[in-house]
Design an enzyme around this catalytic site. Structure first.
Site, PDB file in Angstrom:
ATOM      1  N   ASP A  13       0.819  -1.217   0.000  1.00 21.84           N
ATOM      2  CA  ASP A  13       0.000   0.000   0.000  1.00 21.84           C
ATOM      3  C   ASP A  13       0.856   1.273   0.000  1.00 21.84           C
ATOM      4  O   ASP A  13       0.453   2.292   0.558  1.00 21.84           O
ATOM      5  CB  ASP A  13      -0.965   0.025   1.202  1.00 21.84           C
ATOM      6  CG  ASP A  13      -1.750  -1.262   1.310  1.00 21.84           C
ATOM      7  OD1 ASP A  13      -2.240  -1.720   0.262  1.00 21.84           O
ATOM      8  OD2 ASP A  13      -1.862  -1.817   2.413  1.00 21.84           O
ATOM      9  N   HIS A  41      -4.073  -2.053  -6.385  1.00 22.39           N
ATOM     10  CA  HIS A  41      -3.344  -0.875  -6.874  1.00 22.39           C
ATOM     11  C   HIS A  41      -4.332   0.205  -7.310  1.00 22.39           C
ATOM     12  O   HIS A  41      -5.080   0.028  -8.261  1.00 22.39           O
ATOM     13  CB  HIS A  41      -2.421  -1.283  -8.030  1.00 22.39           C
ATOM     14  CG  HIS A  41      -1.289  -2.153  -7.562  1.00 22.39           C
ATOM     15  ND1 HIS A  41      -0.414  -2.755  -8.396  1.00 22.39           N
ATOM     16  CD2 HIS A  41      -0.907  -2.500  -6.309  1.00 22.39           C
ATOM     17  CE1 HIS A  41       0.466  -3.445  -7.679  1.00 22.39           C
ATOM     18  NE2 HIS A  41       0.170  -3.305  -6.413  1.00 22.39           N
TER      19      HIS A  41
HETATM   20  P1  IMP Z   1      -2.337 -12.927   1.748  1.00 20.97           P
HETATM   21  O1  IMP Z   1      -1.393 -12.300   0.791  1.00 20.97           O
HETATM   22  O2  IMP Z   1      -3.771 -12.757   1.382  1.00 20.97           O
HETATM   23  O3  IMP Z   1      -1.974 -14.367   2.036  1.00 20.97           O
HETATM   24  O4  IMP Z   1      -2.203 -12.160   3.168  1.00 20.97           O
HETATM   25  C1  IMP Z   1      -1.010 -12.236   3.949  1.00 20.97           C
HETATM   26  C2  IMP Z   1      -0.688 -10.888   4.584  1.00 20.97           C
HETATM   27  O5  IMP Z   1      -0.272  -9.984   3.575  1.00 20.97           O
HETATM   28  C3  IMP Z   1      -1.873 -10.228   5.291  1.00 20.97           C
HETATM   29  O6  IMP Z   1      -1.382  -9.519   6.420  1.00 20.97           O
HETATM   30  C4  IMP Z   1      -2.393  -9.253   4.252  1.00 20.97           C
HETATM   31  O7  IMP Z   1      -3.080  -8.173   4.846  1.00 20.97           O
HETATM   32  C5  IMP Z   1      -1.084  -8.809   3.624  1.00 20.97           C
HETATM   33  N1  IMP Z   1      -1.208  -8.324   2.251  1.00 20.97           N
HETATM   34  C6  IMP Z   1      -1.301  -9.048   1.128  1.00 20.97           C
HETATM   35  N2  IMP Z   1      -1.351  -8.255   0.051  1.00 20.97           N
HETATM   36  C7  IMP Z   1      -1.268  -7.001   0.486  1.00 20.97           C
HETATM   37  C8  IMP Z   1      -1.245  -5.730  -0.170  1.00 20.97           C
HETATM   38  O8  IMP Z   1      -1.277  -5.600  -1.404  1.00 20.97           O
HETATM   39  N3  IMP Z   1      -1.152  -4.641   0.642  1.00 20.97           N
HETATM   40  C9  IMP Z   1      -1.060  -4.750   1.986  1.00 20.97           C
HETATM   41  N4  IMP Z   1      -1.078  -5.900   2.636  1.00 20.97           N
HETATM   42  C10 IMP Z   1      -1.193  -7.032   1.902  1.00 20.97           C
END
Ligand code: IMP
Length: 432
Positions: A13, A41
């Site tokens: 982010d 994004h």
């Molecule tokens: P996952 O990628 O859905 O397995 O989530 C794993 C961790 O990564 C969690 O804490 C999500 O909130 C974080 N996360 C995954 N993608 C993003 C992103 O694009 N921005 C911020 N946090 C993310």
């Protein structure tokens, strides 16, 4: 002829979507190399907001080719919805999108397993986006994954789905008390999505090779942030892919020596979604104010983001890991009204001060951030487009970050619109 990579240096982010959007006019091809629809994004173009999860930001620019590389895990339903959503807003995606035939699919059982597993973990959950990312990457590494290319050999696909379902259904039904999946329904699901997306499938490795050899400009669009990297992040509170620039090579099938400029993107403060350590987190009114003024709510899940001061230890580490050659600083204007601003320059733990990221989660959870304090500028920088326009104290803040991270700043963002940008160095021009 150069290639430029955009990499997140915090917990995602950071505003990479906007930076990619600003750089896209200089690129011929924009490529995603890891992650999946867990990314969000945000791009604001001509007053319109677009939130892209799987499609590279290049699709918003006519005449650019957009690539989803082999390192991305693709949920065909999410991708199709995104394509249709853009079509509904007048953006046609036809022969400008290329999806690697080697990319792995996210199947319905991946989401179901992830959601059941997170629920079972309770307090110790990762706080995932629930998009099936972890189970899909697990299957890829475990050699159980289904790639787009595999959808064309129907007997083999049927056989592989049957083997997979034998295990998945035991897990879902017996360990998690959930409903399993029917083989024939899943097989039909795979064929239906294959047919819907077939026109976009390509040998993207070959496409990129030809583009490089022709001397075209390539833009590599990173997703998430370095502290969520499966190897270098705050494990296990991470995502399931590599995020650092090394993943460009494996996730697209191009040599590391063809990555010419790595632009590390950082927000002027820090945010994190989901669980896990966050040394500079502000669980008080100051953090609340950052969340409100920075509109810090997840683009994918809508969750409130945790907020805190800028952490130099983290960004310097991220810059090293990806070999960053410049820094992009976003959301500077969110700090416009603070009397004083803090920068974390070390972590104190049991009488020691760490200037690097310790491996132990426990140290990161308990350490006290060591701050350098700088006076705030207390003037609006929103929408500024030149460095000279910035208040002297804002420039001092930027220069202090640049000095400590040991990187020149190439771009500063002062608002969500394309034009609300201060370009300092053109990464395409400064790449060798
Ligand atoms: P996952 O990628 O859905 O397995 O989530 C794993 C961790 O990564 C969690 O804490 C999500 O909130 C974080 N996360 C995954 N993608 C993003 C992103 O694009 N921005 C911020 N946090 C993310």
């Amino acid at each position: 002829m150069p290639s430029v990579a955009v990499i997140g240096t915090q917990w995602g982010d950071e505003g990479k979507g906007k930076i990619v959007d600003v750089l896209t006019p200089s690129a011929d091809v924009v490529a995603r190399f890891q992650g999946g629809a867990n990314a969000g994004h945000t791009v604001v173009a001509e007053g319109q907001q677009y939130i892209l999860h799987l499609l590279p930001a290049g699709v918003l620019h006519p005449g650019k080719r957009a690539v989803i590389g082999n390192g991305v895990v693709v949920d065909p339903v999410a991708l199709y919805e995104e394509i249709e959503g853009l079509r509904g807003r007048g953006i046609e995606i036809k022969d400008n999108l290329f999806i690697s035939r080697r990319a792995h699919l996210i199947l319905p059982y991946h989401r179901a397993i992830e959601q059941a597993r997170e629920a079972l973990r309770g307090e110790r959950r990762i706080g995932t986006t629930g998009r099936g990312i972890g189970p899909a990457y697990s299957d890829k590494i475990d050699r159980l994954g289904i790639r787009f290319a595999d959808l064309f050999d129907e007997p083999l696909l049927h056989d592989r789905l049957r083997t997979n379902l034998t295990e998945k259904n035991i897990l879902l039904e017996q360990a998690y008390g959930q409903r399993g999946f029917q083989l024939d329904e899943l097989f039909a699901w795979c064929l239906a999505w294959r047919d819907k997306l077939a026109a976009y499938l390509a040998d993207t490795g070959q496409l990129l090779r030809e583009a490089i050899l022709k001397g075209e400009n390539l833009l590599f669009e990173g997703a998430h942030g370095t502290m969520l990297d499966i190897d270098h992040g705050t494990y296990p509170y991470v995502t399931s892919s590599n995020i650092t620039a090394g993943a460009i090579s494996t996730g697209l099938g191009i040599p590391p020596s063809r990555i010419n400029h790595v632009l590390g993107v950082a927000k002027a403060y820090t945010t994190r979604v989901g669980m896990g350590p966050f040394p500079t987190e502000l669980c008080d009114a100051v953090g609340e104010r950052m969340r409100t003024e920075g509109a810090e709510y997840g683009a994918t899940t809508g969750r409130a983001r945790r907020c805190g001061w800028f952490d130099v230890v983290m960004v310097r580490h991220a810059a090293w890991l990806s070999g960053c050659t410049s820094l992009g600083l976003t959301k500077l204007d969110v700090l416009d009204r603070y009397e004083s601003i803090k920068i974390c320059v070390g972590y104190a733990y049991r009488g020691k001060v760490f200037e690097h990221i310790p491996e132990e989660l426990d140290i990161l959870l308990q350490c006290q951030p060591q701050y350098e304090e700088m006076p705030g500028w207390q003037e609006s920088t929103a929408g500024m487009t030149s460095y000279e326009q910035l208040p002297a104290r804002a420039r001092a803040y930027i220069e202090e970050l640049s000095r400590r991270i040991e990187l020149p700043v190439s771009i500063i963002s002062t608002g969500s619109g394309r034009e609300q940008t201060i370009p300092l160095r053109d990464p395409f021009a400064s790449a060798p």
